[in-house]
Design a protein around this motif. Structure first.
Motif: not given
Length: 235
Positions: A76-97
């Motif tokens: 967010m700070k260095m690249f201005g990416i929106s908070s709601n586009k960064i999500v904590q997930i457990k499985n990268p190939y099944a990101p149910t979150e």
């Protein structure tokens, strides 16, 4: 006539899909401008509203020193990416979150990989992404998008070397190479953490007399047989 038929077929195949969700997942230890270049490519290809970054909160002393919240702050700070586009997930190939927020039958799930992982995802669920052949929701199928190679790529190893070694001025210059600009708080977070990792690595290595270990191994019959090298985890 041929083009009209192609467009008609394309419309039939994709008429049930009204949303594409693109998930760029990784460890991002730490996130840097090389990752951001890939993110920008995805935004250009699929639209800002459709692209998400997924990463876990898993940490360890050596490979993954940054927590999810810290990685998010860097993005967010260095690249201005929106908070709601960064999500904590457990499985990268099944990101149910991420994908579970959308209808399973009308939302296509697209996962992003690098060239070296093009053929990693095999089986009945995933297939290569093609813009004209997105016909199933994530309940039944997922699609693999191969991110284009960058013209001047930087690696995580580059960033760690730039920010974990040398004088403070050298590390500041390395930070600017990794992020394109300077921020004192983010510099302190990233450089201090990677400097500690480097110190742990050095202490670990210095605990062993490498020459003695090699000598002992060479004296054991068949010592080189039957050993499985399972990569970084073994180290």
């Amino acid at each position: 006539m041929g083009n009209l038929i192609k467009e008609w077929v394309k419309g039939i195949l994709t008429e049930n899909i009204n949303k594409k969700v693109v998930v760029y997942a990784g460890r991002f230890q730490p996130f840097h401008k090389g990752h951001y270049a890939t993110y920008q490519n995805l935004v250009k290809e699929f639209g800002k509203d459709n692209v998400y970054i997924g990463t876990s909160d898993k940490t360890d002393t050596i490979k993954s020193p940054f927590k999810f919240k810290e990685k998010k702050v860097i993005m967010m700070k260095m690249f201005g990416i929106s908070s709601n586009k960064i999500v904590q997930i457990k499985n990268p190939y099944a990101p149910t979150e991420i994908i579970s927020k959308f209808p399973e039958d009308t939302t296509a799930f697209i996962t992003v990989v690098g060239e070296k992982d093009r053929y990693r995802l095999k089986g009945k669920y995933f297939e290569p992404y093609h813009p004209d052949r997105v016909e199933s929701g994530y309940k039944d199928k997922g699609y693999v998008y191969v991110a284009p190679a960058q013209s001047n790529p930087i690696s995580g190893t580059d960033v760690r070397n730039w920010l974990a070694k040398g004088s403070e001025d050298e590390r500041k210059n390395g930070f600017k190479k990794a992020y394109g600009k300077f921020d004192p708080k983010i510099f302190k977070l990233v450089s201090d953490r990677l400097y500690k990792v480097e110190s742990v690595m050095e202490r670990f290595i210095n605990q062993f007399d490498v020459e003695s270990l090699l000598s002992e191994a060479s004296s054991i019959p068949n010592s080189g047989k039957g050993i499985v090298d399972d990569g970084p985890g073994a180290f």
